[in-house]
Enzyme design. Structure first.
Site: not given
Ligand code: BG6
Ligand code: MG
Length: 216
Positions: A10, A8
């Site tokens: 984030d 993963d």
């Molecule tokens: C995930 C995060 O990796 O990505 C979430 O943990 C986030 O919090 C999701 O909502 C979607 O991200 P993005 O950048 O497409 O808005």
């Molecule tokens: Mg994460």
């Protein structure tokens, strides 16, 4: 035997969680929602942008049309992308670079399994892209974690069987998704839900018995 490790992004490789929180907070304030907290932000981990928006809206009392929700999600993403402009290798979490180098020299394939549509941008800006063999992100999938799709796509791109992959995650949704994909799971972080993973560590800088995990 584990042949590929799917990370993963984030909260596992980069510290973008705080930037997501800041951007959602800006939107919440504009919508008159003052009860959106870091605790609520935890529920947004690993779930899609639209599902994350629902977490914010659930802290207010107004009902919005789908069109308005889409505008809110886009507005938040613009705030988030503005914050990402400053992103560089300093956002890489402790132990990550060493871990990726070790896996590469061990001959493992490295994939990304992130529901974020900003994953390619983040990988470029931090320089992490050079360690990654294949990326599966929000742009490749129709179902968010805990659905296994994002990890299945990653394994397919890597050309690996699902059972030969290890998923590394910081969210419960991600652990559930990894298990649903019949992959082994390593939970990183301090949340108690991560105990559901096959293995756990406080972070990638912690003592991890990689040999045992990869050869299991
Ligand atoms: C995930 C995060 O990796 O990505 C979430 O943990 C986030 O919090 C999701 O909502 C979607 O991200 P993005 O950048 O497409 O808005
Ligand atoms: Mg994460």
């Amino acid at each position: 035997m584990i042949r590929g490790v799917i990370f993963d992004l984030d909260g596992v490789l980069v510290s973008t969680d705080e930037l997501h929180f800041e951007a959602w907070k800006m939107l919440a304030v504009e919508l008159g929602i003052d009860k959106f907290t870091r605790e609520d932000n935890k529920k947004q981990k690993g779930v899609s942008r639209m599902e994350s928006l629902e977490v914010v809206l659930s802290k207010g009392s107004k009902i919005y049309s789908q069109e308005m929700k889409e505008e809110f999600a886009e507005r938040k993403n613009n705030y988030y992308k503005k914050l990402l402009e400053e992103l560089d290798e300093r956002a890489i979490l402790p132990g990550v670079t060493e871990c990726l180098r070790m896996l590469k020299s061990n001959g493992n394939l490295i994939g990304i399994g992130s529901v974020s549509k900003n994953a390619p941008l983040i990988l470029e800006k931090t320089g992490l892209i050079k360690y990654i063999d294949k990326v599966s992100c929000g742009l490749d999938i129709t179902r968010s974690k805990p659905d296994p799709e994002v990890f299945e796509v990653a394994a397919n791109k890597l050309g690996l069987k699902y059972e030969d992959c290890l998923v590394v995650e910081d969210s419960l949704a991600g652990i559930v998704a990894g298990k649903a994909a019949h992959m082994k799971t390593l939970g990183v972080g301090s949340e108690y839900e991560l105990l559901r993973a096959d293995y756990e560590a406080t972070g990638l800088d912690a003592e991890i018995d990689w040999k045992a995990i990869l050869e299991a």
